[in-house]
Motif scaffolding. Structure first.
Motif, PDB file in Angstrom:
ATOM      1  N   TYR A 107     -11.041  -5.601  -1.131  1.00 44.33           N
ATOM      2  CA  TYR A 107     -10.023  -4.809  -0.514  1.00 44.33           C
ATOM      3  C   TYR A 107     -10.722  -3.722   0.276  1.00 44.33           C
ATOM      4  O   TYR A 107     -10.056  -3.511   1.507  1.00 44.33           O
ATOM      5  CB  TYR A 107      -8.890  -4.052  -1.479  1.00 44.33           C
ATOM      6  CG  TYR A 107      -7.849  -4.881  -1.745  1.00 44.33           C
ATOM      7  CD1 TYR A 107      -7.084  -5.772  -1.026  1.00 44.33           C
ATOM      8  CD2 TYR A 107      -7.529  -5.141  -3.437  1.00 44.33           C
ATOM      9  CE1 TYR A 107      -5.991  -6.448  -1.242  1.00 44.33           C
ATOM     10  CE2 TYR A 107      -6.710  -6.082  -3.732  1.00 44.33           C
ATOM     11  CZ  TYR A 107      -5.898  -6.635  -2.869  1.00 44.33           C
ATOM     12  OH  TYR A 107      -5.024  -7.673  -3.247  1.00 44.33           O
ATOM     13  N   MET A 302      -8.598   3.356  -0.040  1.00 45.86           N
ATOM     14  CA  MET A 302      -7.741   2.233  -0.101  1.00 45.86           C
ATOM     15  C   MET A 302      -8.041   1.355  -1.000  1.00 45.86           C
ATOM     16  O   MET A 302      -7.260   0.957  -1.696  1.00 45.86           O
ATOM     17  CB  MET A 302      -7.341   1.876   1.309  1.00 45.86           C
ATOM     18  CG  MET A 302      -6.724   2.924   2.414  1.00 45.86           C
ATOM     19  SD  MET A 302      -5.000   3.145   2.343  1.00 45.86           S
ATOM     20  CE  MET A 302      -4.448   1.590   2.676  1.00 45.86           C
ATOM     21  N   GLU A 306      -5.508  -0.179  -3.912  1.00 49.62           N
ATOM     22  CA  GLU A 306      -4.794  -1.365  -3.595  1.00 49.62           C
ATOM     23  C   GLU A 306      -4.704  -2.373  -4.529  1.00 49.62           C
ATOM     24  O   GLU A 306      -3.745  -3.141  -4.743  1.00 49.62           O
ATOM     25  CB  GLU A 306      -5.527  -2.095  -2.358  1.00 49.62           C
ATOM     26  CG  GLU A 306      -4.769  -3.241  -1.638  1.00 49.62           C
ATOM     27  CD  GLU A 306      -3.430  -2.671  -1.304  1.00 49.62           C
ATOM     28  OE1 GLU A 306      -2.475  -3.628  -1.173  1.00 49.62           O
ATOM     29  OE2 GLU A 306      -3.235  -1.728  -0.986  1.00 49.62           O
ATOM     30  N   GLU A 309      -1.702  -1.356  -6.423  1.00 53.89           N
ATOM     31  CA  GLU A 309      -0.532  -1.774  -5.771  1.00 53.89           C
ATOM     32  C   GLU A 309      -0.248  -3.298  -5.705  1.00 53.89           C
ATOM     33  O   GLU A 309       0.999  -3.422  -6.128  1.00 53.89           O
ATOM     34  CB  GLU A 309      -0.777  -1.305  -4.390  1.00 53.89           C
ATOM     35  CG  GLU A 309      -1.076   0.104  -4.190  1.00 53.89           C
ATOM     36  CD  GLU A 309       0.654   0.980  -3.953  1.00 53.89           C
ATOM     37  OE1 GLU A 309       1.548   0.342  -4.012  1.00 53.89           O
ATOM     38  OE2 GLU A 309       0.520   2.082  -4.364  1.00 53.89           O
ATOM     39  N   SER A 310      -1.242  -3.883  -5.822  1.00 49.82           N
ATOM     40  CA  SER A 310      -1.078  -5.557  -5.762  1.00 49.82           C
ATOM     41  C   SER A 310      -0.644  -5.893  -7.207  1.00 49.82           C
ATOM     42  O   SER A 310       0.407  -6.722  -7.138  1.00 49.82           O
ATOM     43  CB  SER A 310      -2.295  -6.281  -5.481  1.00 49.82           C
ATOM     44  OG  SER A 310      -2.380  -7.515  -5.815  1.00 49.82           O
TER      45      SER A 310
END
Length: 424
Positions: A107, A302, A306, A309-310
């Protein structure tokens, strides 16, 4: 398969680090026999014939191999069962840690190299294109989605995601005013069935390429032509053009075209599908997109968040399946995932998909189900907290329950894929 083997490598490395003997390290399962195997030191490395993942077998551990004879022997210093609980916990989490780190690295690399591109709703002049199903849900042609549950979003993709994954109301701009629409079960079902193309911006357009031997070619349409009217009815937007053209299926119709600043008239036949045979391009659509580049530091930051978040998105997605019609049909296993792959190779999709699956694999293995890494970790944590080690009988029964659960899930997932293929 690479992700599974990296996961198993995490167990292998941490086990060797703490002096636990690794008896087997296999790609695929070698039920009854192996395609290839070779013993190096104390470990047998090999490739099985059953393509359902891979595994490592640790000495002195009750796992899916159910090697209970070994557990009856006198404990040895190189066995898993004699190691302190904290070491066993790290070994069990080794694969999960590898998957999470891999997802973070991918990511971060994607954010740094590709940045982020999205359609900005604040730039939309003509709103979205609405079909008959969407009209029944309360949407109107030209609506501009701006938020979900009162929270505003710049990205059209994020509005689509939030509306699907639990939103109760969709806020749209209509004729200069903000209107709130309820997100019903039918609303959510239509978003899910649209495969991320529920909100389609209305666009101005021009001809990009013409299909050989098509009606468009025979009529004389050329790259760069702008079709401004069909049979005298103005069609400034592509949605207007498609809607009007559909009224002339199998008929001949005049087109008003602007070519290099000059207006011309062309006659063309419309096929039974209401099409002429050309592709479009839109400078306006490109103007709606916002691209943001990230510095190395921003990309790494990020990348660290991430994967989580995924995972959160995937978990919310599972919850959504209980809020839509025929949610079971939306569950995709390995077969279903292959069918959803893009027809053209894309490295961006490949790495994004790999990162997402790696994060998801970590989450699934962390679940406190006997037989999974999370189940073993629970027993290790229990011992660390209470100072009492679960009996081997308890571990044995828990492993058997876990195997049954995992096999049942596999049967459901693969069976569901097959049923969806047959009754598509």
């Amino acid at each position: 398969m690479l992700l599974v083997m990296l996961h198993e490598l995490g167990h292998y490395v941490t086990a060797r680090w703490f002096g636990v003997r690794v008896e087997r390290f296999f790609c695929f399962f070698d039920v009854k026999f192996a395609i290839w195997k070779k013993k190096i030191g104390d470990t047998v490395y090999g490739i099985g014939w059953l393509p359902l993942g891979g595994y490592v077998k640790l000495s002195g551990m009750i796992d899916e191999s159910m090697d209970l004879e070994q557990m009856k022997q006198e404990p040895q210093p190189y066995e898993f069962r004699v190691k302190p609980a904290w070491q066993r916990l790290i070994i069990m989490l080794g694969g999960i840690i590898v998957n999470i780190i891999l997802a973070m690295i991918i990511y971060a690399a994607l954010f740094i190299s590709q940045g982020e591109t999205y359609v900005d709703v604040n730039k939309m002049q003509y709103g979205i294109e609405v079909d008959a199903k969407q009209e029944k849900l309360g949407l109107q042609n030209g609506d501009i989605p701006v938020g979900v549950d009162g929270i505003k979003y710049n990205s059209l993709r994020n509005i689509n995601k939030e509306a699907l994954l639990g939103g109760n109301t969709l806020e749209v701009k209509r004729d200069g005013k903000e209107v709130s629409l309820p997100i019903s079960e039918n609303f959510r079902t239509e978003i899910l069935n649209s495969k991320s193309s529920f909100f389609i911006p209305q666009i101005t357009f021009e001809v990009d390429s013409v299909v050989d031997n098509s009606a468009a070619q025979k009529a004389g349409l050329l790259k760069g032509d702008k079709i401004i009217a069909v049979d005298g009815f103005t069609t400034p937007l592509y949605s207007d053009f498609k809607r009007k053209l559909s009224e002339y299926k199998g008929k001949t119709v005049p087109l008003s075209v602007v070519r290099k600043g000059e207006a011309i008239e062309l006659m063309t036949n419309v096929n039974k599908d209401g099409k002429l045979g050309f592709t479009t391009t839109s400078a306006y659509l490109n103007s709606l997109e916002v691209h943001r580049d990230y510095t190395i530091a921003e990309g790494i930051t990020m990348g660290l968040t991430e994967p989580f978040e995924s995972i959160a998105t995937q978990v919310r997605g599972i919850g959504t399946l209980f809020k839509v019609k025929d949610g079971r049909k939306q569950v995709a296993g390995p077969i279903g995932m292959v069918k959803q792959m893009p027809t053209k190779w894309s490295w961006l999709f490949f790495w994004s998909f790999t990162a997402m699956i790696s994060a998801w694999l970590a989450f699934i293995n962390l679940l406190p189900i006997p037989g999974l890494d999370g189940g073993h970790a629970v027993f290790a944590i229990y011992e660390m907290v209470t100072g009492k080690k679960p009996s081997e009988k308890v571990l044995e029964k828990a492993q058997m329950v876990g195997v049954v659960i995992i096999l049942a899930l596999m049967v459901f997932i693969f069976g569901n894929d097959i049923v969806n293929m047959i009754f598509k």
